[in-house]
Design a protein around this motif. Structure first.
Motif, PDB file in Angstrom:
ATOM      1  N   THR A 184      60.396  38.489  33.056  1.00 35.17           N
ATOM      2  CA  THR A 184      59.872  38.504  31.753  1.00 35.17           C
ATOM      3  C   THR A 184      58.911  38.001  31.698  1.00 35.17           C
ATOM      4  O   THR A 184      58.862  36.657  30.985  1.00 35.17           O
ATOM      5  N   ALA A 185      58.121  37.256  32.846  1.00 33.02           N
ATOM      6  CA  ALA A 185      57.051  36.379  32.992  1.00 33.02           C
ATOM      7  C   ALA A 185      56.715  34.897  32.021  1.00 33.02           C
ATOM      8  O   ALA A 185      55.988  34.284  31.486  1.00 33.02           O
ATOM      9  N   LEU A 186      58.360  34.530  32.052  1.00 27.91           N
ATOM     10  CA  LEU A 186      58.505  33.058  31.155  1.00 27.91           C
ATOM     11  C   LEU A 186      59.964  32.301  32.015  1.00 27.91           C
ATOM     12  O   LEU A 186      60.457  32.836  32.447  1.00 27.91           O
ATOM     13  N   THR A 187      58.639  30.847  32.271  1.00 26.01           N
ATOM     14  CA  THR A 187      59.548  29.802  33.134  1.00 26.01           C
ATOM     15  C   THR A 187      60.521  28.750  32.300  1.00 26.01           C
ATOM     16  O   THR A 187      61.099  28.122  33.108  1.00 26.01           O
ATOM     17  N   ALA A 188      60.435  28.969  30.957  1.00 19.86           N
ATOM     18  CA  ALA A 188      60.869  28.025  30.585  1.00 19.86           C
ATOM     19  C   ALA A 188      62.090  27.589  30.682  1.00 19.86           C
ATOM     20  O   ALA A 188      63.323  27.249  30.266  1.00 19.86           O
ATOM     21  N   PRO A 189      63.028  29.592  30.472  1.00 21.12           N
ATOM     22  CA  PRO A 189      64.567  28.916  30.878  1.00 21.12           C
ATOM     23  C   PRO A 189      65.067  29.293  32.046  1.00 21.12           C
ATOM     24  O   PRO A 189      66.099  27.804  32.011  1.00 21.12           O
ATOM     25  N   LEU A 190      64.064  28.869  33.374  1.00 23.05           N
ATOM     26  CA  LEU A 190      64.212  28.851  34.146  1.00 23.05           C
ATOM     27  C   LEU A 190      64.584  26.775  34.610  1.00 23.05           C
ATOM     28  O   LEU A 190      65.224  26.162  35.566  1.00 23.05           O
ATOM     29  N   VAL A 191      63.137  26.287  34.039  1.00 30.28           N
ATOM     30  CA  VAL A 191      63.066  24.954  34.137  1.00 30.28           C
ATOM     31  C   VAL A 191      64.328  24.207  33.294  1.00 30.28           C
ATOM     32  O   VAL A 191      64.761  23.342  33.792  1.00 30.28           O
ATOM     33  N   ALA A 192      64.487  24.875  31.820  1.00 24.09           N
ATOM     34  CA  ALA A 192      65.639  24.346  30.966  1.00 24.09           C
ATOM     35  C   ALA A 192      66.995  24.948  32.452  1.00 24.09           C
ATOM     36  O   ALA A 192      67.915  23.164  32.633  1.00 24.09           O
TER      37      ALA A 192
END
Length: 420
Positions: A184-192
């Protein structure tokens, strides 16, 4: 070998930490990101709105501490809480197999949705929901990742899952989310997810605080490389990246929050109301496919001068302040602190269902990085998605007298902690 006096002091310190975590879980979860990251960066970079940030945190803590302190006065935790927790879970012989099925299903649904384009940075920019049949089917398992985590922890604390195997499963969950982040090229869900697992695991006694501090330092040092890789993934997908924003800038969450200090609150942007909570929270999209998407982050971004293809949030506390003012910050945290107290203490230590609901409270409405009020809708959606699992746990529950005998049989050792 440790000196007996030192060993006793260590045990006493661990028990004290456990009691504090157990008595004030919501307050600890609210404070943690601000004490560990946001306020230190605000002080280090001399953010002129540091006082405002401290006041926001103070309002949130006022709401949660007041409710949790009243809970202490009305009834202190049973000193035999650990044994009670074990007995509560002894009635669920299929707890661990159900936890495995939920965990594997959540991983499969998340990976499938990412492969189909749902939730990717490209689709967010284009506004495409990727509402094909399989992508929409994957939404039925929304929230099963924190649910699987909760059931795995419950399996461990009940003696059905060793600590080593628990860590293995948690590594699988994080690894799967890391793979989804690449897609997804999104890191926010992983950090959350990592923060949620760390905070909830500490509350449940699964992780020791010093180990979490060490992991936090490692992740902090690795962030610049992760940030650069994320940007390269976005550029490969044709998404424009602002090269002026550095990895250090992205960690300036205090700046992101302090923006809200310049507005006359509360502000009405047509954000979700009670009817939206019911429609979006309780009715799966499969049954209501024509409803428009809700993105308060996009509304905020347009309000501050941005476009509709991007989203902005003032973090959880800032959003509550923006939409509901000071009273809202206190009231929201008081409400969820009361909800958490009921889930943890009502009629004794929680079984797997109440523990799962408690985890969803921490994962959605109380997670510092979530967008309010969308996170409230997410909580309702995740409770609805978890209902079949709760029903299955209820159908496989043993009578109380049989569970007590089973609880007396030797089991695997459990970790020391707050929620046992």
């Amino acid at each position: 070998m440790d000196h007996p006096t030192e060993a006793k002091a260590s045990d006493a310190h661990r028990d004290l930490v456990g009691r504090v975590l157990r008595c004030y879980p919501v307050t600890i979860v609210v404070l943690a990101p601000y004490v560990l990251l946001i306020l230190p960066t605000a002080v280090f970079y001399r953010n002129p709105e540091t006082g405002f940030i401290v006041s926001l945190v103070g309002l949130a803590v006022l709401g949660s501490v007041a409710v949790e302190t009243v809970g202490q006065l009305l009834g202190r935790p049973d000193p035999r809480w650990r044994e009670g927790f074990r007995r509560a879970h002894a009635r669920y012989p299929w707890l661990y197999p159900i936890a495995v099925v939920v965990t594997l299903t959540s991983i499969t649904a998340n990976v499938l949705a990412a492969h189909l384009g749902r939730g990717t940075i490209v689709n967010q920019v284009s506004g495409d929901l990727s509402d094909g049949p399989l992508a929409m089917l994957s939404t039925l398992f929304s929230g099963w990742t924190p649910l699987g985590f909760a059931l795995l922890v419950a399996s461990h604390l009940s003696g059905r899952l060793s600590q080593a195997k628990l860590y293995g499963w948690l590594a699988v969950l994080v690894g799967a989310e890391l793979y989804v982040a690449v897609l997804t090229a999104l890191t926010a869900p992983l950090v959350a997810l990592v923060f949620f697992m760390a905070a909830t695991g500490a509350l449940c006694g699964v992780f020791r605080l010093r180990h979490l501090v060490f992991c936090a330092v490692v992740l902090f040092l690795a962030w610049p490389a992760v940030f650069e890789h994320r940007n390269s993934l976005r550029e490969d997908r044709g998404v424009a990246v602002d090269t002026k924003v550095t990895a250090t800038d992205r960690l300036r969450l205090d700046s992101q929050l302090s923006v809200v200090a310049g507005f006359d609150v509360p502000v009405d942007l047509g954000q979700p109301g009670v009817n939206d909570y019911l429609r979006y929270g309780l009715v799966p999209r499969v049954l209501d496919p024509d409803r428009p998407a809700i993105s308060t982050g996009q509304q905020i971004n347009m309000y501050i001068g941005g476009g509709p293809t991007s989203a902005y949030t003032f973090l959880l506390l800032g959003n509550i302040w923006f939409f509901d003012g000071a009273v809202g910050v206190v009231a929201v945290h008081a409400f969820w602190a009361a909800m958490a107290a009921v889930l943890l203490r009502w009629r004794g230590p929680p079984g797997p269902v109440r523990l799962s609901l408690f985890c969803l409270v921490l994962f959605d409405p109380l997670l510092w990085s979530n967008t309010y009020p969308d996170s409230t809708i997410s909580f309702l959606q995740h409770v609805v998605a978890a209902t079949p699992v709760f029903v299955l746990l209820g159908l496989t529950r043993r009578p109380l007298h049989g569970a007590r005998k089973k609880a007396d049989i030797g089991r695997l050792p459990t970790a020391r902690g707050a929620l046992r």
